[in-house]
Motif scaffolding. Sequence first.
Motif, PDB file in Angstrom:
ATOM      1  N   MET A  74       0.821  -1.216   0.000  1.00  0.00           N
ATOM      2  CA  MET A  74       0.000   0.000   0.000  1.00  0.00           C
ATOM      3  C   MET A  74       0.852   1.263   0.000  1.00  0.00           C
ATOM      4  O   MET A  74       0.418   2.306  -0.486  1.00  0.00           O
ATOM      5  N   ASP A 124      -0.950   3.629  -5.839  1.00  0.00           N
ATOM      6  CA  ASP A 124      -1.756   4.848  -6.034  1.00  0.00           C
ATOM      7  C   ASP A 124      -3.237   4.557  -5.797  1.00  0.00           C
ATOM      8  O   ASP A 124      -3.947   5.380  -5.230  1.00  0.00           O
ATOM      9  N   ARG A 172      -4.758   3.537   9.173  1.00  0.00           N
ATOM     10  CA  ARG A 172      -5.575   4.519   8.471  1.00  0.00           C
ATOM     11  C   ARG A 172      -6.626   5.165   9.358  1.00  0.00           C
ATOM     12  O   ARG A 172      -7.747   5.360   8.931  1.00  0.00           O
ATOM     13  N   ASN A 215       0.354   8.737   7.256  1.00  0.00           N
ATOM     14  CA  ASN A 215      -0.732   8.042   6.584  1.00  0.00           C
ATOM     15  C   ASN A 215      -1.991   8.886   6.456  1.00  0.00           C
ATOM     16  O   ASN A 215      -2.995   8.423   5.938  1.00  0.00           O
ATOM     17  N   ARG A 228      -5.613   8.279   0.312  1.00  0.00           N
ATOM     18  CA  ARG A 228      -5.354   7.259  -0.701  1.00  0.00           C
ATOM     19  C   ARG A 228      -6.639   6.971  -1.443  1.00  0.00           C
ATOM     20  O   ARG A 228      -7.726   7.211  -0.929  1.00  0.00           O
ATOM     21  N   GLN A 229      -6.472   6.456  -2.649  1.00  0.00           N
ATOM     22  CA  GLN A 229      -7.647   6.227  -3.487  1.00  0.00           C
ATOM     23  C   GLN A 229      -8.035   4.760  -3.453  1.00  0.00           C
ATOM     24  O   GLN A 229      -7.169   3.881  -3.428  1.00  0.00           O
ATOM     25  N   PHE A 277      -9.738   7.669   2.901  1.00  0.00           N
ATOM     26  CA  PHE A 277      -9.688   7.192   1.516  1.00  0.00           C
ATOM     27  C   PHE A 277     -10.559   8.075   0.641  1.00  0.00           C
ATOM     28  O   PHE A 277     -11.649   8.496   1.066  1.00  0.00           O
TER      29      PHE A 277
END
Length: 194
Positions: free
Chosen positions: A73, A77, A105, A116, A120-121, A152
Amino acid sequence: MNIMGIIASQQREGNTAFIVNKLLEGARENGAQTQSFCFSDLDIKPCRGCWACHKNDQGCVIKDDMQKIYNAMEYTDIIILGLPIYMGQMSAQGKIFTDRLFAQRSPRFSPFFKDNAVKRQIVLSFNQGNPNADLFKPYIDYTSQMFKTLEFEVKEIPVVTGLRSGSIYDRKDLCRDLKKIGSGLVVPDKNPAA
Ligand SMILES: Cc1cc2nc3c(=O)[nH]c(=O)nc-3n(C[C@H](O)[C@H](O)[C@H](O)COP(=O)(O)O)c2cc1C
Protein backbone atom coordinates in the motif's frame (compact mmCIF):
# COMPACT_ATOMS: atom_id res chain seq x y z
CA MET A 1 1.00 4.45 -11.84
CA ASN A 2 0.61 1.51 -9.44
CA ILE A 3 -2.72 -0.17 -8.88
CA MET A 4 -3.24 -3.11 -6.54
CA GLY A 5 -6.17 -5.48 -6.31
CA ILE A 6 -7.34 -7.21 -3.15
CA ILE A 7 -9.66 -10.16 -3.66
CA ALA A 8 -11.60 -10.51 -0.40
CA SER A 9 -12.81 -13.99 -1.28
CA GLN A 10 -11.50 -17.47 -0.67
CA GLN A 11 -12.38 -18.41 -4.28
CA ARG A 12 -9.23 -18.03 -6.38
CA GLU A 13 -11.22 -18.67 -9.58
CA GLY A 14 -14.45 -17.13 -8.28
CA ASN A 15 -16.52 -14.12 -9.28
CA THR A 16 -14.65 -11.58 -7.16
CA ALA A 17 -11.31 -12.72 -8.57
CA PHE A 18 -12.70 -12.53 -12.11
CA ILE A 19 -13.99 -8.97 -11.57
CA VAL A 20 -10.86 -7.61 -9.88
CA ASN A 21 -8.67 -9.21 -12.54
CA LYS A 22 -10.71 -7.59 -15.36
CA LEU A 23 -10.45 -4.17 -13.68
CA LEU A 24 -6.68 -4.65 -13.36
CA GLU A 25 -6.43 -5.86 -16.98
CA GLY A 26 -8.08 -2.64 -18.18
CA ALA A 27 -5.68 -0.60 -16.04
CA ARG A 28 -2.66 -2.51 -17.40
CA GLU A 29 -3.78 -1.98 -20.99
CA ASN A 30 -3.71 1.75 -20.25
CA GLY A 31 -0.16 1.64 -18.89
CA ALA A 32 -0.56 0.91 -15.16
CA GLN A 33 1.65 -1.47 -13.18
CA THR A 34 -0.57 -3.86 -11.27
CA GLN A 35 -0.38 -6.53 -8.61
CA SER A 36 -3.04 -8.45 -6.75
CA PHE A 37 -3.54 -10.29 -3.49
CA CYS A 38 -6.16 -12.99 -3.01
CA PHE A 39 -7.30 -14.13 0.43
CA SER A 40 -7.04 -17.75 -0.71
CA ASP A 41 -3.24 -17.30 -0.71
CA LEU A 42 -2.96 -15.28 2.49
CA ASP A 43 -2.99 -15.94 6.20
CA ILE A 44 -4.50 -12.77 7.67
CA LYS A 45 -5.80 -12.84 11.20
CA PRO A 46 -8.62 -10.65 12.53
CA CYS A 47 -7.80 -7.46 14.46
CA ARG A 48 -7.25 -8.28 18.14
CA GLY A 49 -8.51 -4.91 19.31
CA CYS A 50 -5.36 -4.51 21.44
CA TRP A 51 -4.83 -0.85 20.41
CA ALA A 52 -1.03 -1.42 20.38
CA CYS A 53 -0.93 0.28 16.97
CA HIS A 54 -2.20 3.49 18.54
CA LYS A 55 0.28 3.57 21.43
CA ASN A 56 3.50 4.03 19.41
CA ASP A 57 4.68 3.91 15.82
CA GLN A 58 5.29 0.16 15.56
CA GLY A 59 2.27 -0.43 13.33
CA CYS A 60 0.20 -3.60 13.67
CA VAL A 61 1.71 -6.12 16.10
CA ILE A 62 0.20 -9.11 14.28
CA LYS A 63 3.00 -10.33 12.03
CA ASP A 64 1.10 -12.18 9.33
CA ASP A 65 0.45 -11.69 5.60
CA MET A 66 -1.30 -8.35 6.20
CA GLN A 67 2.24 -6.96 6.52
CA LYS A 68 2.70 -7.66 2.77
CA ILE A 69 -0.39 -5.61 2.05
CA TYR A 70 0.70 -2.75 4.34
CA ASN A 71 4.03 -2.68 2.47
CA ALA A 72 2.41 -2.77 -0.97
CA MET A 73 0.00 0.00 0.00
CA GLU A 74 2.96 2.31 0.60
CA TYR A 75 3.69 2.57 -3.11
CA THR A 76 0.20 1.99 -4.51
CA ASP A 77 -1.76 4.85 -6.03
CA ILE A 78 -5.11 3.07 -6.13
CA ILE A 79 -6.44 0.01 -4.30
CA ILE A 80 -9.17 -2.04 -5.95
CA LEU A 81 -10.97 -3.89 -3.16
CA GLY A 82 -13.11 -6.76 -4.45
CA LEU A 83 -15.97 -7.46 -2.04
CA PRO A 84 -18.50 -10.25 -2.56
CA ILE A 85 -21.77 -9.78 -0.69
CA TYR A 86 -22.30 -12.62 1.79
CA MET A 87 -25.45 -12.46 3.91
CA GLY A 88 -26.14 -8.87 2.95
CA GLN A 89 -22.69 -7.53 3.83
CA MET A 90 -19.08 -7.64 2.66
CA SER A 91 -17.42 -11.06 3.08
CA ALA A 92 -15.67 -11.88 6.35
CA GLN A 93 -12.37 -11.56 4.48
CA GLY A 94 -13.29 -8.00 3.46
CA LYS A 95 -14.14 -7.14 7.05
CA ILE A 96 -10.87 -8.58 8.36
CA PHE A 97 -8.94 -6.47 5.82
CA THR A 98 -10.94 -3.36 6.74
CA ASP A 99 -10.46 -3.81 10.50
CA ARG A 100 -6.72 -4.29 10.04
CA LEU A 101 -6.57 -0.89 8.29
CA PHE A 102 -7.24 0.57 11.74
CA ALA A 103 -3.52 0.10 12.47
CA GLN A 104 -2.62 2.58 9.72
CA ARG A 105 -5.57 4.52 8.47
CA SER A 106 -7.24 6.23 11.37
CA PRO A 107 -5.25 9.44 11.79
CA ARG A 108 -8.05 11.06 13.75
CA PHE A 109 -7.36 8.61 16.56
CA SER A 110 -3.58 8.40 16.66
CA PRO A 111 -0.77 10.98 16.46
CA PHE A 112 1.48 8.25 15.02
CA PHE A 113 -0.41 8.14 11.73
CA LYS A 114 0.61 11.56 10.47
CA ASP A 115 2.27 10.15 7.33
CA ASN A 116 -0.73 8.04 6.58
CA ALA A 117 -3.05 11.01 6.77
CA VAL A 118 -2.30 11.33 3.05
CA LYS A 119 -5.50 10.51 1.25
CA ARG A 120 -5.35 7.26 -0.70
CA GLN A 121 -7.65 6.23 -3.49
CA ILE A 122 -9.82 3.15 -3.42
CA VAL A 123 -12.30 1.41 -5.69
CA LEU A 124 -14.96 -0.55 -3.78
CA SER A 125 -15.91 -3.31 -6.20
CA PHE A 126 -19.00 -5.13 -4.90
CA ASN A 127 -20.63 -8.19 -6.43
CA GLN A 128 -23.75 -10.13 -5.51
CA GLY A 129 -25.96 -12.99 -6.56
CA ASN A 130 -29.20 -10.99 -6.48
CA PRO A 131 -30.08 -9.14 -9.72
CA ASN A 132 -31.49 -6.07 -7.91
CA ALA A 133 -28.77 -3.38 -8.00
CA ASP A 134 -30.55 -1.28 -5.34
CA LEU A 135 -30.93 -4.09 -2.81
CA PHE A 136 -27.77 -3.34 -0.82
CA LYS A 137 -27.47 0.35 -1.70
CA PRO A 138 -27.83 1.62 1.91
CA TYR A 139 -25.12 -0.82 3.05
CA ILE A 140 -22.84 0.09 0.15
CA ASP A 141 -23.29 3.84 0.78
CA TYR A 142 -22.57 3.29 4.47
CA THR A 143 -19.41 1.31 3.65
CA SER A 144 -18.21 4.00 1.28
CA GLN A 145 -18.71 6.59 4.02
CA MET A 146 -16.76 4.44 6.45
CA PHE A 147 -13.80 4.30 4.04
CA LYS A 148 -13.89 8.09 3.81
CA THR A 149 -13.42 8.30 7.58
CA LEU A 150 -10.25 6.20 7.08
CA GLU A 151 -8.95 8.98 4.78
CA PHE A 152 -9.69 7.19 1.52
CA GLU A 153 -10.95 8.90 -1.58
CA VAL A 154 -13.53 6.50 -2.99
CA LYS A 155 -12.98 6.68 -6.77
CA GLU A 156 -15.58 4.23 -8.07
CA ILE A 157 -18.13 1.78 -6.67
CA PRO A 158 -18.91 -0.73 -9.42
CA VAL A 159 -21.62 -3.19 -8.34
CA VAL A 160 -21.91 -6.40 -10.38
CA THR A 161 -25.28 -8.07 -9.88
CA GLY A 162 -27.13 -11.21 -10.92
CA LEU A 163 -24.29 -13.65 -10.33
CA ARG A 164 -26.54 -16.43 -9.07
CA SER A 165 -27.48 -17.38 -12.63
CA GLY A 166 -25.05 -18.41 -15.34
CA SER A 167 -21.28 -18.18 -15.46
CA ILE A 168 -19.54 -14.83 -15.15
CA TYR A 169 -17.17 -16.02 -17.88
CA ASP A 170 -20.06 -15.75 -20.41
CA ARG A 171 -20.78 -12.08 -19.65
CA LYS A 172 -18.92 -10.41 -22.50
CA ASP A 173 -20.53 -6.98 -21.87
CA LEU A 174 -19.42 -7.15 -18.26
CA CYS A 175 -15.81 -7.85 -19.29
CA ARG A 176 -15.86 -4.83 -21.58
CA ASP A 177 -17.43 -2.59 -18.90
CA LEU A 178 -14.99 -3.68 -16.19
CA LYS A 179 -11.96 -3.17 -18.42
CA LYS A 180 -13.25 0.29 -19.29
CA ILE A 181 -13.58 1.21 -15.60
CA GLY A 182 -10.05 -0.15 -14.94
CA SER A 183 -8.62 1.77 -17.86
CA GLY A 184 -10.35 4.97 -16.70
CA LEU A 185 -8.53 4.80 -13.36
CA VAL A 186 -5.19 5.45 -15.02
CA VAL A 187 -4.00 9.04 -14.97
CA PRO A 188 -1.32 9.79 -17.60
CA ASP A 189 2.15 10.34 -16.13
CA LYS A 190 2.80 14.11 -15.94
CA ASN A 191 6.56 13.60 -16.20
CA PRO A 192 7.14 10.63 -18.51
CA ALA A 193 10.75 9.48 -18.73
CA ALA A 194 12.52 11.04 -21.71
C1 LIG B 1 -22.12 -17.46 2.20
C2 LIG B 1 -22.70 -16.72 1.04
C3 LIG B 1 -23.66 -15.76 1.28
C4 LIG B 1 -24.21 -15.02 0.23
N1 LIG B 1 -25.12 -14.07 0.50
C5 LIG B 1 -25.62 -13.33 -0.51
C6 LIG B 1 -26.56 -12.30 -0.24
O1 LIG B 1 -26.93 -12.03 0.90
N2 LIG B 1 -27.07 -11.61 -1.30
C7 LIG B 1 -26.68 -11.84 -2.60
O2 LIG B 1 -27.15 -11.17 -3.50
N3 LIG B 1 -25.75 -12.81 -2.86
C8 LIG B 1 -25.23 -13.54 -1.86
N4 LIG B 1 -24.30 -14.51 -2.14
C9 LIG B 1 -23.85 -14.70 -3.53
C10 LIG B 1 -22.48 -14.04 -3.75
O3 LIG B 1 -22.52 -12.66 -3.46
C11 LIG B 1 -22.00 -14.18 -5.20
O4 LIG B 1 -22.11 -15.50 -5.63
C12 LIG B 1 -20.57 -13.69 -5.36
O5 LIG B 1 -20.34 -13.40 -6.69
C13 LIG B 1 -19.58 -14.72 -4.82
O6 LIG B 1 -18.26 -14.27 -5.05
P1 LIG B 1 -17.01 -15.31 -4.93
O7 LIG B 1 -17.13 -16.23 -6.14
O8 LIG B 1 -15.78 -14.50 -4.98
O9 LIG B 1 -17.23 -16.02 -3.65
C14 LIG B 1 -23.77 -15.27 -1.11
C15 LIG B 1 -22.81 -16.27 -1.33
C16 LIG B 1 -22.28 -16.97 -0.28
C17 LIG B 1 -21.21 -18.02 -0.55
